[in-house]
Design a protein around this motif. Structure first.
Motif, mmCIF file in Angstrom:
data_model
loop_
_atom_site.group_PDB
_atom_site.id
_atom_site.type_symbol
_atom_site.label_atom_id
_atom_site.label_comp_id
_atom_site.label_asym_id
_atom_site.label_seq_id
_atom_site.Cartn_x
_atom_site.Cartn_y
_atom_site.Cartn_z
ATOM 1 N N ALA A 294 51.524 44.736 44.060
ATOM 2 C CA ALA A 294 50.355 44.621 43.181
ATOM 3 C C ALA A 294 49.054 44.799 43.963
ATOM 4 N N ILE A 295 49.002 44.334 45.189
ATOM 5 C CA ILE A 295 47.804 44.526 46.009
ATOM 6 C C ILE A 295 47.622 46.011 46.329
ATOM 7 N N ARG A 296 48.706 46.702 46.679
ATOM 8 C CA ARG A 296 48.608 48.124 46.987
ATOM 9 C C ARG A 296 48.062 48.921 45.810
ATOM 10 N N GLU A 297 48.469 48.531 44.590
ATOM 11 C CA GLU A 297 48.064 49.301 43.413
ATOM 12 C C GLU A 297 46.761 48.804 42.802
ATOM 13 N N GLY A 298 46.114 47.813 43.440
ATOM 14 C CA GLY A 298 44.798 47.387 42.996
ATOM 15 C C GLY A 298 44.766 46.354 41.897
ATOM 16 N N TYR A 299 45.926 45.859 41.486
ATOM 17 C CA TYR A 299 45.930 44.808 40.468
ATOM 18 C C TYR A 299 45.484 43.469 41.050
ATOM 19 N N LEU A 300 45.698 43.286 42.319
ATOM 20 C CA LEU A 300 45.158 42.146 43.054
ATOM 21 C C LEU A 300 44.314 42.700 44.202
ATOM 22 N N LYS A 301 43.256 41.975 44.546
ATOM 23 C CA LYS A 301 42.374 42.434 45.621
ATOM 24 C C LYS A 301 42.953 42.127 46.993
ATOM 25 N N GLY A 302 43.738 41.055 47.096
ATOM 26 C CA GLY A 302 44.300 40.672 48.378
ATOM 27 C C GLY A 302 44.725 39.217 48.345
ATOM 28 N N GLU A 303 45.418 38.795 49.370
ATOM 29 C CA GLU A 303 45.953 37.436 49.378
ATOM 30 C C GLU A 303 44.897 36.369 49.642
ATOM 31 N N ASP A 304 43.669 36.784 49.921
ATOM 32 C CA ASP A 304 42.591 35.809 50.099
ATOM 33 C C ASP A 304 41.863 35.504 48.796
#
Length: 551
Positions: A294-304
């Protein structure tokens, strides 16, 4: 004949005698049977479950052959109830305080040497502690494992020295029972309530005729070719024989992938390659995989990213600004500020408190933050892994279930699987997703391939590297660590150590990805809630599987 029958009844049962002593706090059930009156202060052993009303001296064991399939029951004849014994240790305390902070202390000796002592807290129930003057419980009951607290005591005894003390041959087993009370000054032990000895002949290592053990011929499976590498087949036959003989219990499957190809595939206890296995918390690791995608595809910005970006925390109980700063990384590494610890039965966020509620997300976000645990310290927190799944579900296109099928399962060729769900019918990342053993192996091999499957980058390689980073040291587990919902440890064979990252779930369910060997190993089992589940698999890995397949 009627006179003889009446005489037998009189011998088996007597009117309740008082088990009270001057100064007792509670009323007991008394001493109801002649066999109890004749054996006060004794622990006797039987090979089967016999109600006290039917127990006869001829049922008492005087010697026993202990095998992996033996059952062993105990009957304890006491002169008073546990609560009244505890009252002697803290005379000013009321009964509910005594039973809440005290209980039985069991000590097991092998050949006159104390092997394991346990202060049993929380069992039996307070009313039973108040009234009962006997204990009639299994230590080993292979047909009903994990049913009683007494069985868990035996399991802990085996883990904490009993297994190595009960070597093949003759031994003397002795059980001593005392009361104990946890006072402000520390643990106070009482006088001996009851004790019993049992000579045993241990025969737990059956001799396996390897010529009669046949390994399963390998068959093609989508995604895995057949390995041509050799391995020690006798080692594996010995392991298979021991599983079938009950040395290792409730094992469902053993799969070994070497260099991306199928090397070993064995099933037990009625399972086969089409069986869907419940891996319990090993399923948490799928939340980590989906987060990276999901982070790679931009649905999440990152784990921070923090919880305030996904929830209005003012709408939940026990609001504090500290909740708003909880990061996704904190959920992935089980180090968030929430007061939740599955290893602590009194923790408000213990998973057992979550399951009966009708909204698990609300349960989690309502929790207070911990005021006693050091910040950033690792603590096993199932509710946090579930919350990670809810965040994914509300962030990715089509919801988590459809997104995981599109981006993870379909590319891996995994078509037959079952999600469990939260009360809101969201795919549950607390654990329990059911797959075939070989499909769990695909998941492990995907990580071994740094996220690549059939030339396609399914999980970003940098996410695999982050996942396999030792973020948190595990308390009281030397040289063991936690990454992003994956565990880390080393196995030792001879004088060499072999590092592995792995998914782990209750019952002995594991997916191992070795860092320094071309190996992925899947072990599925159903020893749910049993204390030996993970310990026996450590033995399987170090004594059989790794020695068999290592070059």
């Amino acid at each position: 004949m009627r006179f003889l029958t009446l005489l037998i009844v009189i011998q088996l049962w007597i009117p309740p005698l008082s088990a009270q002593s001057p100064g007792d706090l509670v009323k007991t059930q008394g001493i109801r049977y002649a066999i109890h009156k004749a054996n006060i202060g004794r622990v006797i052993f039987t090979s089967r479950d016999i109600p006290l009303s039917a127990l006869k001296p001829g049922d008492f064991l005087h010697h026993y052959v202990l095998t992996n399939k033996s059952n062993l029951f105990m009957t304890v004849f006491m002169g008073n109830s546990l609560t009244n014994c505890l009252h002697r240790l803290a005379p000013d305390w009321p009964a509910d305080s005594l039973t809440r902070h005290g209980g039985y202390q069991f000590s097991l000796y092998i050949d006159h040497r104390l092997v394991y002592k346990s202060n049993i807290l929380g069992a039996p129930y307070p009313q039973i502690k108040d009234t009962e003057t006997t204990i009639n419980k299994p230590l080993i009951d292979n047909d009903h494992e994990g049913t009683w607290w007494s069985q868990f005591f035996w399991g802990r005894f085996l883990i904490h020295g009993g297994d190595s003390a009960l070597t093949e041959g003759s031994h003397l087993l002795r059980l001593e029972i005392r009361p104990y009370e946890l006072l402000p000054s520390g643990v106070k032990e009482g006088v001996l309530i009851a004790a019993g000895d049992l000579p045993v002949s241990v025969n737990r290592k059956p001799k396996i005729d390897l010529s009669g053990v046949h390994l399963t011929p390998l068959q093609p499976y989508d995604g895995f070719g057949i390995s041509k590498d050799g391995y020690d087949t006798n080692k594996l036959k010995q392991l298979k024989g021991w599983v079938e003989a009950g040395v290792f219990k409730h094992i469902s499957s053993i799969v070994v992938i070497k260099n991306g190809k199928l090397l070993i595939e064995e099933y037990f206890n009625g399972e086969d390659r089409n069986s869907l296995h419940d891996p319990r918390s090993a399923g948490k690791s799928f939340a980590s995989a989906m987060t990276g995608i999901a982070i790679r595809e931009g649905y999440l910005k990152g784990e921070d990213q923090t919880l305030q970006e996904f929830y209005d925390l003012h709408h939940y109980a026990n609001y504090t600004p500290e909740k708003e700063t909880v990061r996704l990384k904190d959920l992935l590494t089980m180090s968030s500020a929430f007061d939740g610890d599955d290893s602590d039965g009194d923790s408000p966020g213990n998973e057992e408190n979550m399951y009966p509620t009708d909204n698990w997300v609300k349960f989690t976000l309502d929790l207070p933050v911990s005021v006693t645990r050091p910040r950033d310290r690792w603590h096993y927190f199932t509710a946090g892994a579930m919350l990670m799944g809810d965040i994914l579900n509300k962030s990715v296109q089509g919801g988590l279930e459809a997104y995981a099928d599109l981006r993870l399962f379909s590319p891996l060729g995994i078509r037959d699987y079952q999600w469990p769900y939260t009360p809101q019918h969201v795919a549950n990342t607390a654990g329990g997703i059911r797959l075939k053993a070989l499909d769990f192996a695909k998941f492990g091999q995907l990580y071994k391939n740094n996220g690549v499957w059939n030339g396609q980058q399914i999980i970003p390689a940098e996410w695999v590297a982050k996942t396999f980073t030792k973020y948190k040291a595990l308390p009281n587990r030397p040289d063991e660590y936690y990454g992003y919902l994956f565990w880390n440890k080393k196995y030792h064979v001879g004088d060499k150590a072999y590092e592995t990252w792995y998914c782990a779930g209750n019952g002995g369910n594991k997916i191992f990805i070795f860092t320094d060997q071309p190996l992925v190993v899947v072990l599925m089992a159903t020893a749910y809630g049993l204390p030996y589940a993970h310990v026996q698999e450590d033995r399987m890995m170090e004594e059989f599987i790794l020695p068999a397949v290592l070059n």
